[in-house]
Design a protein around this motif. Structure first.
Motif, PDB file in Angstrom:
ATOM      1  N   MET A  39      -6.136 -43.116  -0.920  1.00 39.55           N
ATOM      2  CA  MET A  39      -7.512 -43.478  -0.562  1.00 39.55           C
ATOM      3  C   MET A  39      -7.872 -42.890   0.802  1.00 39.55           C
ATOM      4  SD  MET A  39      -7.460 -47.487  -1.647  1.00 39.55           S
ATOM      5  CE  MET A  39      -5.821 -47.823  -1.032  1.00 39.55           C
ATOM      6  N   ASP A  40      -9.168 -42.769   1.052  1.00 36.84           N
ATOM      7  CA  ASP A  40      -9.591 -42.377   2.391  1.00 36.84           C
ATOM      8  C   ASP A  40      -9.522 -43.602   3.299  1.00 36.84           C
ATOM      9  OD1 ASP A  40     -11.896 -43.920   1.931  1.00 36.84           O
ATOM     10  OD2 ASP A  40     -13.232 -42.193   1.784  1.00 36.84           O
ATOM     11  N   GLY A  41      -9.889 -43.450   4.551  1.00 34.34           N
ATOM     12  CA  GLY A  41      -9.796 -44.529   5.523  1.00 34.34           C
ATOM     13  C   GLY A  41     -10.654 -45.733   5.192  1.00 34.34           C
ATOM     14  N   ASP A  42     -11.732 -45.535   4.414  1.00 38.95           N
ATOM     15  CA  ASP A  42     -12.617 -46.632   4.016  1.00 38.95           C
ATOM     16  C   ASP A  42     -12.179 -47.313   2.728  1.00 38.95           C
ATOM     17  OD1 ASP A  42     -14.311 -46.208   6.210  1.00 38.95           O
ATOM     18  OD2 ASP A  42     -15.412 -44.651   5.116  1.00 38.95           O
ATOM     19  N   GLY A  43     -11.119 -46.817   2.095  1.00 39.03           N
ATOM     20  CA  GLY A  43     -10.624 -47.415   0.860  1.00 39.03           C
ATOM     21  C   GLY A  43     -11.156 -46.771  -0.403  1.00 39.03           C
ATOM     22  N   LYS A  44     -11.875 -45.650  -0.297  1.00 40.14           N
ATOM     23  CA  LYS A  44     -12.380 -44.949  -1.479  1.00 40.14           C
ATOM     24  C   LYS A  44     -11.222 -44.176  -2.124  1.00 40.14           C
ATOM     25  CE  LYS A  44     -15.356 -41.217  -2.937  1.00 40.14           C
ATOM     26  NZ  LYS A  44     -15.941 -39.973  -2.498  1.00 40.14           N
ATOM     27  N   PRO A  45     -10.949 -44.419  -3.410  1.00 41.16           N
ATOM     28  CA  PRO A  45      -9.863 -43.704  -4.100  1.00 41.16           C
ATOM     29  C   PRO A  45     -10.138 -42.202  -4.178  1.00 41.16           C
ATOM     30  CG  PRO A  45     -10.605 -45.589  -5.385  1.00 41.16           C
ATOM     31  CD  PRO A  45     -11.590 -45.403  -4.274  1.00 41.16           C
ATOM     32  N   LEU A  46      -9.105 -41.400  -3.887  1.00 41.82           N
ATOM     33  CA  LEU A  46      -9.239 -39.945  -3.896  1.00 41.82           C
ATOM     34  C   LEU A  46      -8.411 -39.285  -4.995  1.00 41.82           C
ATOM     35  CD1 LEU A  46      -8.961 -39.342  -0.051  1.00 41.82           C
ATOM     36  CD2 LEU A  46     -11.053 -39.416  -1.433  1.00 41.82           C
ATOM     37  N   LEU A  47      -7.122 -39.628  -5.055  1.00 48.10           N
ATOM     38  CA  LEU A  47      -6.213 -39.037  -6.033  1.00 48.10           C
ATOM     39  C   LEU A  47      -5.287 -40.098  -6.594  1.00 48.10           C
ATOM     40  CD1 LEU A  47      -5.050 -35.770  -4.215  1.00 48.10           C
ATOM     41  CD2 LEU A  47      -6.731 -35.956  -6.044  1.00 48.10           C
ATOM     42  N   CYS A  48      -4.859 -39.875  -7.814  1.00 49.73           N
ATOM     43  CA  CYS A  48      -3.917 -40.764  -8.493  1.00 49.73           C
ATOM     44  C   CYS A  48      -2.619 -39.976  -8.702  1.00 49.73           C
ATOM     45  CB  CYS A  48      -4.521 -41.171  -9.826  1.00 49.73           C
ATOM     46  SG  CYS A  48      -3.490 -42.210 -10.818  1.00 49.73           S
ATOM     47  N   LEU A  49      -1.500 -40.537  -8.249  1.00 49.44           N
ATOM     48  CA  LEU A  49      -0.198 -39.875  -8.359  1.00 49.44           C
ATOM     49  C   LEU A  49       0.681 -40.669  -9.306  1.00 49.44           C
ATOM     50  CD1 LEU A  49       0.243 -39.322  -4.539  1.00 49.44           C
ATOM     51  CD2 LEU A  49      -0.637 -37.682  -6.206  1.00 49.44           C
ATOM     52  N   ARG A  50       1.253 -39.973 -10.292  1.00 52.69           N
ATOM     53  CA  ARG A  50       2.096 -40.644 -11.292  1.00 52.69           C
ATOM     54  C   ARG A  50       3.445 -39.948 -11.422  1.00 52.69           C
ATOM     55  NH1 ARG A  50      -1.903 -41.380 -16.406  1.00 52.69           N
ATOM     56  NH2 ARG A  50      -3.169 -43.038 -15.525  1.00 52.69           N
ATOM     57  N   PRO A  51       4.523 -40.739 -11.449  1.00 52.38           N
ATOM     58  CA  PRO A  51       5.832 -40.126 -11.698  1.00 52.38           C
ATOM     59  C   PRO A  51       5.992 -39.838 -13.186  1.00 52.38           C
ATOM     60  CG  PRO A  51       6.077 -42.486 -11.490  1.00 52.38           C
ATOM     61  CD  PRO A  51       4.626 -42.174 -11.217  1.00 52.38           C
ATOM     62  N   ARG A  52       6.703 -38.800 -13.484  1.00 50.23           N
ATOM     63  CA  ARG A  52       7.074 -38.534 -14.868  1.00 50.23           C
ATOM     64  C   ARG A  52       8.409 -39.228 -15.082  1.00 50.23           C
ATOM     65  NH1 ARG A  52       7.069 -32.644 -17.445  1.00 50.23           N
ATOM     66  NH2 ARG A  52       8.018 -33.318 -19.369  1.00 50.23           N
ATOM     67  N   ILE A  53       8.459 -40.145 -16.003  1.00 49.11           N
ATOM     68  CA  ILE A  53       9.578 -41.072 -16.133  1.00 49.11           C
ATOM     69  C   ILE A  53      10.917 -40.383 -16.369  1.00 49.11           C
ATOM     70  CG2 ILE A  53      10.451 -43.082 -17.370  1.00 49.11           C
ATOM     71  CD1 ILE A  53       7.946 -43.546 -15.597  1.00 49.11           C
ATOM     72  N   LEU A  54      11.069 -39.637 -17.415  1.00 45.81           N
ATOM     73  CA  LEU A  54      12.355 -39.008 -17.727  1.00 45.81           C
ATOM     74  C   LEU A  54      12.336 -37.550 -17.282  1.00 45.81           C
ATOM     75  CD1 LEU A  54      12.866 -40.564 -21.254  1.00 45.81           C
ATOM     76  CD2 LEU A  54      13.952 -41.251 -19.110  1.00 45.81           C
ATOM     77  N   SER A  55      12.491 -37.342 -15.984  1.00 47.40           N
ATOM     78  CA  SER A  55      12.427 -36.000 -15.439  1.00 47.40           C
ATOM     79  C   SER A  55      13.701 -35.698 -14.667  1.00 47.40           C
ATOM     80  CB  SER A  55      11.217 -35.877 -14.506  1.00 47.40           C
ATOM     81  OG  SER A  55      11.247 -34.665 -13.819  1.00 47.40           O
ATOM     82  N   LEU A  56      14.310 -34.565 -14.963  1.00 48.14           N
ATOM     83  CA  LEU A  56      15.526 -34.165 -14.260  1.00 48.14           C
ATOM     84  C   LEU A  56      15.230 -33.668 -12.850  1.00 48.14           C
ATOM     85  CD1 LEU A  56      17.383 -32.253 -17.103  1.00 48.14           C
ATOM     86  CD2 LEU A  56      17.868 -34.535 -16.210  1.00 48.14           C
ATOM     87  N   HIS A  57      13.987 -33.326 -12.570  1.00 52.14           N
ATOM     88  CA  HIS A  57      13.625 -32.749 -11.281  1.00 52.14           C
ATOM     89  C   HIS A  57      12.678 -33.637 -10.480  1.00 52.14           C
ATOM     90  CE1 HIS A  57      15.529 -28.894 -12.133  1.00 52.14           C
ATOM     91  NE2 HIS A  57      15.046 -29.001 -13.358  1.00 52.14           N
ATOM     92  N   ASP A  58      12.657 -34.938 -10.741  1.00 56.97           N
ATOM     93  CA  ASP A  58      11.748 -35.851 -10.026  1.00 56.97           C
ATOM     94  C   ASP A  58      10.322 -35.317 -10.036  1.00 56.97           C
ATOM     95  OD1 ASP A  58      13.581 -37.818  -9.329  1.00 56.97           O
ATOM     96  OD2 ASP A  58      14.218 -36.729  -7.552  1.00 56.97           O
ATOM     97  N   ARG A  59       9.782 -35.070 -11.185  1.00 63.68           N
ATOM     98  CA  ARG A  59       8.431 -34.513 -11.305  1.00 63.68           C
ATOM     99  C   ARG A  59       7.371 -35.601 -11.159  1.00 63.68           C
ATOM    100  NH1 ARG A  59       6.272 -29.699 -13.567  1.00 63.68           N
ATOM    101  NH2 ARG A  59       8.357 -29.130 -14.247  1.00 63.68           N
ATOM    102  N   TRP A  60       6.330 -35.284 -10.406  1.00 64.97           N
ATOM    103  CA  TRP A  60       5.164 -36.147 -10.234  1.00 64.97           C
ATOM    104  C   TRP A  60       3.922 -35.337 -10.581  1.00 64.97           C
ATOM    105  CZ3 TRP A  60       4.472 -41.124  -7.849  1.00 64.97           C
ATOM    106  CH2 TRP A  60       5.670 -41.780  -7.591  1.00 64.97           C
ATOM    107  N   ASN A  61       2.910 -36.005 -11.134  1.00 67.14           N
ATOM    108  CA  ASN A  61       1.646 -35.360 -11.461  1.00 67.14           C
ATOM    109  C   ASN A  61       0.530 -36.018 -10.661  1.00 67.14           C
ATOM    110  OD1 ASN A  61       2.851 -33.702 -13.440  1.00 67.14           O
ATOM    111  ND2 ASN A  61       2.712 -35.350 -14.930  1.00 67.14           N
ATOM    112  N   ALA A  62      -0.462 -35.204 -10.271  1.00 71.26           N
ATOM    113  CA  ALA A  62      -1.629 -35.704  -9.539  1.00 71.26           C
ATOM    114  C   ALA A  62      -2.871 -35.499 -10.389  1.00 71.26           C
ATOM    115  CB  ALA A  62      -1.778 -34.971  -8.214  1.00 71.26           C
ATOM    116  N   TYR A  63      -3.743 -36.515 -10.391  1.00 70.88           N
ATOM    117  CA  TYR A  63      -4.960 -36.500 -11.209  1.00 70.88           C
ATOM    118  C   TYR A  63      -6.157 -36.902 -10.368  1.00 70.88           C
ATOM    119  CZ  TYR A  63      -1.472 -36.744 -14.900  1.00 70.88           C
ATOM    120  OH  TYR A  63      -0.394 -36.497 -15.705  1.00 70.88           O
ATOM    121  N   GLU A  64      -7.326 -36.502 -10.853  1.00 68.02           N
ATOM    122  CA  GLU A  64      -8.562 -37.009 -10.268  1.00 68.02           C
ATOM    123  C   GLU A  64      -8.599 -38.513 -10.482  1.00 68.02           C
ATOM    124  OE1 GLU A  64     -10.744 -35.447  -8.516  1.00 68.02           O
ATOM    125  OE2 GLU A  64     -10.181 -33.371  -8.906  1.00 68.02           O
TER     126      GLU A  64
END
Length: 176
Positions: A39-64
């Protein structure tokens, strides 16, 4: 920048203004984390980050942010992963969509993070090899006393997307 215990993350500008935060940040195991919202400093959501559960390389995805609630989001901004869990590499790679060939967009390497994030000493490079950001331990004035790992400095080159770098930092913290 600073981590607040185990349930928050705050980023302040050099003038002391709150710029970014993650209130729902948790140190739970990655297979228990559903998503993290930047979120920004005012609490407005900017990006959503999600882990990929079964990942050998600790993969994360970012979404609007609009895609956070969707089971199968369509607007993946980037995917970030550690080079290798097996070997002792402390490098991370960011893949972004490439629309160059009018077909289905493919994820292509666009950034790499080199150095040691655990020691808060690393640099972020773009695909051309230009340094776009640097993370370092924070010191106190003239005494040069190093502060703890939960407080560090982040310098971002002019013209680069700060929220993107913040997403990288949050994922790196979760990966490492």
């Amino acid at each position: 920048m600073g981590f607040q215990g185990t349930d928050g993350f705050s980023v302040y500008s050099d003038s002391g203004q709150l710029v970014f935060r993650v209130d729902n940040y948790s140190r739970r195991q990655r297979y228990l984390t559903k998503e993290i919202v930047l979120m920004d400093g005012d609490g407005k959501p900017l990006l959503c980050l999600r882990p990929r559960i079964l990942s050998l390389h600790d993969r994360w995805n970012a979404y609007e942010v609009e895609e956070c609630g969707n089971k199968q989001p369509n607007s993946k901004l980037f995917s970030m992963k550690r080079y290798s869990n097996v070997q002792n590499f402390d490098q991370t790679e960011v893949l972004q969509r490439n629309f160059a060939d009018n077909s289905k967009p493919k994820l292509m390497p666009s950034f790499r993070i080199e150095g040691c994030f655990k020691k808060r000493s690393c640099k972020i490079y773009n695909s051309r090899g230009d340094e776009v950001a640097q993370i370092s331990r924070k010191t106190t004035g003239q005494a040069s006393v190093l502060l703890g790992n939960d407080v560090f400095s982040l310098v971002i080159q002019p013209g680069f997307d700060c929220k993107l770098v913040m997403a990288f930092v949050i994922v790196m913290d979760r990966i490492h």
